[in-house]
Scaffold this motif. Structure first.
Motif, PDB file in Angstrom:
ATOM      1  N   ASP A   1       8.258  -1.429  -6.565  1.00 49.08           N
ATOM      2  CA  ASP A   1       9.437  -1.506  -5.463  1.00 49.08           C
ATOM      3  C   ASP A   1       9.242   0.011  -5.587  1.00 49.08           C
ATOM      4  OD1 ASP A   1       9.546  -3.720  -5.171  1.00 49.08           O
ATOM      5  OD2 ASP A   1      10.836  -4.551  -6.492  1.00 49.08           O
ATOM      6  N   ILE A   2       9.514   1.074  -7.125  1.00 45.32           N
ATOM      7  CA  ILE A   2      10.124   2.477  -6.462  1.00 45.32           C
ATOM      8  C   ILE A   2       9.379   2.959  -5.808  1.00 45.32           C
ATOM      9  CG2 ILE A   2      10.417   4.096  -8.461  1.00 45.32           C
ATOM     10  CD1 ILE A   2      11.097   2.491 -10.899  1.00 45.32           C
ATOM     11  N   SER A   3       8.096   2.896  -6.382  1.00 42.62           N
ATOM     12  CA  SER A   3       6.869   4.145  -5.819  1.00 42.62           C
ATOM     13  C   SER A   3       7.546   3.592  -4.115  1.00 42.62           C
ATOM     14  CB  SER A   3       5.573   3.565  -5.952  1.00 42.62           C
ATOM     15  OG  SER A   3       5.268   3.322  -7.403  1.00 42.62           O
ATOM     16  N   GLU A   4       7.234   2.101  -3.249  1.00 37.19           N
ATOM     17  CA  GLU A   4       7.481   1.590  -1.859  1.00 37.19           C
ATOM     18  C   GLU A   4       8.836   2.596  -1.672  1.00 37.19           C
ATOM     19  OE1 GLU A   4       4.867  -1.929  -0.962  1.00 37.19           O
ATOM     20  OE2 GLU A   4       6.875  -1.922  -1.373  1.00 37.19           O
ATOM     21  N   GLN A   5       9.786   2.238  -2.341  1.00 37.91           N
ATOM     22  CA  GLN A   5      10.970   2.794  -2.036  1.00 37.91           C
ATOM     23  C   GLN A   5      10.656   4.843  -1.575  1.00 37.91           C
ATOM     24  OE1 GLN A   5      14.980   1.655  -4.277  1.00 37.91           O
ATOM     25  NE2 GLN A   5      16.304   2.665  -2.833  1.00 37.91           N
ATOM     26  N   ILE A   6      10.664   5.103  -2.343  1.00 39.87           N
ATOM     27  CA  ILE A   6      10.387   6.882  -2.418  1.00 39.87           C
ATOM     28  C   ILE A   6       9.547   6.943  -1.497  1.00 39.87           C
ATOM     29  CG2 ILE A   6       9.107   8.791  -3.485  1.00 39.87           C
ATOM     30  CD1 ILE A   6      10.422   7.793  -6.558  1.00 39.87           C
ATOM     31  N   GLY A   7       8.054   6.367  -0.954  1.00 42.44           N
ATOM     32  CA  GLY A   7       7.107   6.437  -0.191  1.00 42.44           C
ATOM     33  C   GLY A   7       7.989   6.101   0.653  1.00 42.44           C
ATOM     34  N   ARG A   8       8.674   5.327   1.884  1.00 46.21           N
ATOM     35  CA  ARG A   8       8.905   5.691   2.690  1.00 46.21           C
ATOM     36  C   ARG A   8       9.201   7.040   3.398  1.00 46.21           C
ATOM     37  NH1 ARG A   8      10.415  -0.143   0.115  1.00 46.21           N
ATOM     38  NH2 ARG A   8       9.384  -2.030   1.612  1.00 46.21           N
TER      39      ARG A   8
ATOM     40  N   THR B   1       6.260   9.195   3.667  1.00 40.54           N
ATOM     41  CA  THR B   1       4.724   8.489   4.215  1.00 40.54           C
ATOM     42  C   THR B   1       5.141   7.517   4.710  1.00 40.54           C
ATOM     43  OG1 THR B   1       3.038   8.519   4.081  1.00 40.54           O
ATOM     44  CG2 THR B   1       4.266   8.078   2.724  1.00 40.54           C
ATOM     45  N   ASP B   2       3.918   7.089   5.913  1.00 39.51           N
ATOM     46  CA  ASP B   2       3.583   5.535   5.689  1.00 39.51           C
ATOM     47  C   ASP B   2       3.193   4.785   4.714  1.00 39.51           C
ATOM     48  OD1 ASP B   2       2.999   3.210   7.267  1.00 39.51           O
ATOM     49  OD2 ASP B   2       1.766   3.749   8.872  1.00 39.51           O
ATOM     50  N   ILE B   3       3.895   3.676   4.186  1.00 37.63           N
ATOM     51  CA  ILE B   3       3.397   3.299   3.164  1.00 37.63           C
ATOM     52  C   ILE B   3       1.984   2.049   3.346  1.00 37.63           C
ATOM     53  CG2 ILE B   3       5.821   3.143   2.269  1.00 37.63           C
ATOM     54  CD1 ILE B   3       6.509   0.082   2.329  1.00 37.63           C
ATOM     55  N   GLN B   4       1.662   1.696   4.845  1.00 37.72           N
ATOM     56  CA  GLN B   4       1.137   1.281   5.201  1.00 37.72           C
ATOM     57  C   GLN B   4      -0.118   1.774   5.261  1.00 37.72           C
ATOM     58  OE1 GLN B   4       2.705  -1.157   8.654  1.00 37.72           O
ATOM     59  NE2 GLN B   4       2.141  -2.810   7.147  1.00 37.72           N
TER      60      GLN B   4
ATOM     61  N   TRP C   1      -3.444   4.131   4.663  1.00 36.11           N
ATOM     62  CA  TRP C   1      -4.848   3.925   3.479  1.00 36.11           C
ATOM     63  C   TRP C   1      -4.550   5.102   1.612  1.00 36.11           C
ATOM     64  CZ3 TRP C   1      -7.907   0.142   1.592  1.00 36.11           C
ATOM     65  CH2 TRP C   1      -8.090  -0.336   2.578  1.00 36.11           C
ATOM     66  N   PRO C   2      -4.138   6.523   2.119  1.00 34.91           N
ATOM     67  CA  PRO C   2      -3.919   6.973   1.327  1.00 34.91           C
ATOM     68  C   PRO C   2      -2.741   6.616   0.154  1.00 34.91           C
ATOM     69  CG  PRO C   2      -4.659   8.220   3.426  1.00 34.91           C
ATOM     70  CD  PRO C   2      -4.251   7.167   4.021  1.00 34.91           C
ATOM     71  N   PHE C   3      -1.803   6.299   0.718  1.00 35.40           N
ATOM     72  CA  PHE C   3      -0.055   5.907   0.114  1.00 35.40           C
ATOM     73  C   PHE C   3      -1.178   4.396  -0.623  1.00 35.40           C
ATOM     74  CE2 PHE C   3       2.638   2.841  -0.398  1.00 35.40           C
ATOM     75  CZ  PHE C   3       4.110   3.638  -1.538  1.00 35.40           C
ATOM     76  N   LEU C   4      -2.071   3.597   0.162  1.00 32.27           N
ATOM     77  CA  LEU C   4      -2.041   2.414  -0.479  1.00 32.27           C
ATOM     78  C   LEU C   4      -2.863   2.386  -1.735  1.00 32.27           C
ATOM     79  CD1 LEU C   4      -2.863  -0.074   2.872  1.00 32.27           C
ATOM     80  CD2 LEU C   4      -1.043  -0.154   0.888  1.00 32.27           C
ATOM     81  N   ILE C   5      -4.312   3.412  -1.745  1.00 35.87           N
ATOM     82  CA  ILE C   5      -5.291   3.592  -2.916  1.00 35.87           C
ATOM     83  C   ILE C   5      -3.984   4.290  -3.932  1.00 35.87           C
ATOM     84  CG2 ILE C   5      -7.144   4.698  -3.362  1.00 35.87           C
ATOM     85  CD1 ILE C   5      -8.165   3.907  -0.436  1.00 35.87           C
ATOM     86  N   ILE C   6      -4.041   5.544  -3.379  1.00 36.17           N
ATOM     87  CA  ILE C   6      -3.002   6.645  -4.519  1.00 36.17           C
ATOM     88  C   ILE C   6      -2.528   5.389  -5.243  1.00 36.17           C
ATOM     89  CG2 ILE C   6      -1.603   8.215  -4.527  1.00 36.17           C
ATOM     90  CD1 ILE C   6      -2.854   9.918  -2.073  1.00 36.17           C
ATOM     91  N   THR C   7      -1.240   5.065  -4.586  1.00 32.07           N
ATOM     92  CA  THR C   7      -0.353   3.996  -5.410  1.00 32.07           C
ATOM     93  C   THR C   7      -1.016   3.179  -6.240  1.00 32.07           C
ATOM     94  OG1 THR C   7       1.279   4.773  -3.674  1.00 32.07           O
ATOM     95  CG2 THR C   7       2.146   2.818  -4.938  1.00 32.07           C
TER      96      THR C   7
END
Length: 430
Positions: free
Chosen positions: A294-301, A304-307, A309-315
């Protein structure tokens, strides 16, 4: 004497945790359908692979249930409360509504986000489900006297209790327990087959045939996953057909297990050790990863686009490996959180226990101070200086309370810290 761990089973669970973290991010529909077709049955099958029916039959219900309560239910509550504090901290620092504490306490007690969506660590439903499934298995083992054919027949007859209530929510996921028991039992049957000749036959296969077998299982399993559509053990949903769901889960997990059997022989010992450790940290990963996600997604939003591929794989990779040192820290200083006992804690361990009382129940501390100060001195608490003074004084009081509470728990409820009495050594008479 401790039983020797089977490396490829730990590797199987390590891969399962990677899929859990990845699947709990906002992946696309195709990947979501594929992962949910087999990733939670993977853990139930892994439990079954090492489940000892004979030992369970010889163990009294009191001892059997007590051990599982210590290893599963006590960690469940600790990690839920830790996650709740992390949730408060995340929203205070990164922004968001401060949750109603009572709603989350109810959510923790019900252990089903289908009934109450407020859960600090939703994935921990599996821990309660596993506890109930293993308790149910003890009664079935006793009723059938451990006869596996009779056990299968009884478990088969119990399946309608789940299937007739598909897509319906039950407290503690009680309606999913028959399915969970059957999958655990199938895992036990698979291990029996493996030990009784299958292992030798697999070793005799040529690399080409072995590879083709693995690939075939994964391909057929994947096709079945998409044919059967989205399934979810958590929601008691099995896609279009329950039989297809079970077949898909078995093909995918057996194919994966066969690959990992070979990987366990080929990987360098240091790399192997990392993933084996992850596989052994089942409880910690299930309990803690949700808030980090949840922390990663809240910062990610915000960046960047949290959907993507770079965000999904790196996270996924960051969370997966970040949790390793945190898990080791927990094993060393807070073993009770992951169901490990302590014998006669020393001063350092007592301080660690007091710290965890302070941290795990900091949400209660925050809510109490906030509401009390708002009611008694709203004008004073509205200023920055007022907040600093109030929370500084309250923190000192809370530290003292945590020390006192932890001491009282050690004395009157040592089970909460999984404190065991040292075994008395019998002196032989000459």
């Amino acid at each position: 004497m401790k039983s020797k761990r089977i490396v490829w089973i730990d590797l199987l669970k390590a891969v399962g945790f990677f899929l859990v973290i990845f699947g709990h991010l906002e992946v696309n529909k195709l990947l979501d359908t594929w992962i949910y077709a087999f990733h939670m049955p993977l853990f139930l099958l892994a439990t079954g692979l090492t489940y000892n029916i004979e030992k369970s039959y010889k163990t009294s219900f009191k001892d059997y249930a007590f051990v599982r309560f210590k290893r599963l239910i006590i960690p469940y509550f600790w990690m839920q409360m830790i996650s709740l504090t992390m949730l408060y901290m995340r929203r205070l620092i990164l922004g968001g509504d401060i949750p109603d504490l009572s709603e989350y306490i109810v959510g923790i007690l019900l252990s089903n986000t289908q009934i109450n969506k407020y859960s600090p660590a939703p994935a921990l439903y599996y821990v309660v489900l596993l506890f109930l499934a293993e308790i149910g298995l003890w009664f079935i083992i006793r009723f059938t006297k451990g006869d596996k054919k009779t056990m299968f027949f009884v478990l088969f007859l119990l399946l309608p209790l789940s299937l007739l209530n598909k897509k319906k929510a039950g407290v503690f996921h009680i309606n999913v327990v028959p399915v969970a028991m059957m999958i655990i039992f199938i895992g036990r049957l698979l291990m029996d087959a493996y030990n009784n000749g299958l292992k030798k036959k697999l070793e005799e296969l040529s690399p080409v045939i072995y590879s083709a077998l693995c690939a075939g299982m994964l391909i057929v399993g994947s096709v079945l996953a998409y044919f059967n559509e989205r399934a979810s053990l958590h929601a008691n949903k099995y896609g279009k057909d329950f039989t297809v769901y079970i077949l898909c889960a078995l093909l995918m997990n057996i194919g994966l297990a066969l690959i990992l059997m070979k990987a366990s022989e080929m990987l360098p010992s240091k790399i192997l050790g990392i993933f084996v450790y992850v596989g052994q940290s089942t409880l910690f990963y299930l309990g803690i990863h949700s808030q980090f996600r949840d922390i990663s997604e809240q910062i990610g939003r915000k960046i960047t686009d949290i959907q993507s591929w770079p965000f999904l794989i790196i996270t996924t990779l960051v969370l997966y490996f970040l949790l390793i040192p945190l898990s080791k820290l927990t094993d060393k200083h807070f073993p009770f959180i992951v169901g490990k006992s302590t014998v006669k804690p020393d001063r350092k361990q007592k301080l660690c226990q007091a710290f965890m009382v302070f941290f795990a129940f900091a949400n209660v501390f925050y809510v109490s101070v906030f509401h009390l100060s708002q009611a008694v001195m709203p004008a004073f608490i509205a200023t920055l200086a007022g907040k600093i003074v109030i929370y500084s004084i309250a923190t000192v009081i809370w530290v003292g309370l945590s020390l006192g509470i932890s001491e009282a728990v050690r004395r009157f409820v040592p089970l909460a810290f999984l404190i065991e009495k040292p075994q008395s050594k019998k002196v032989s008479k000459s």
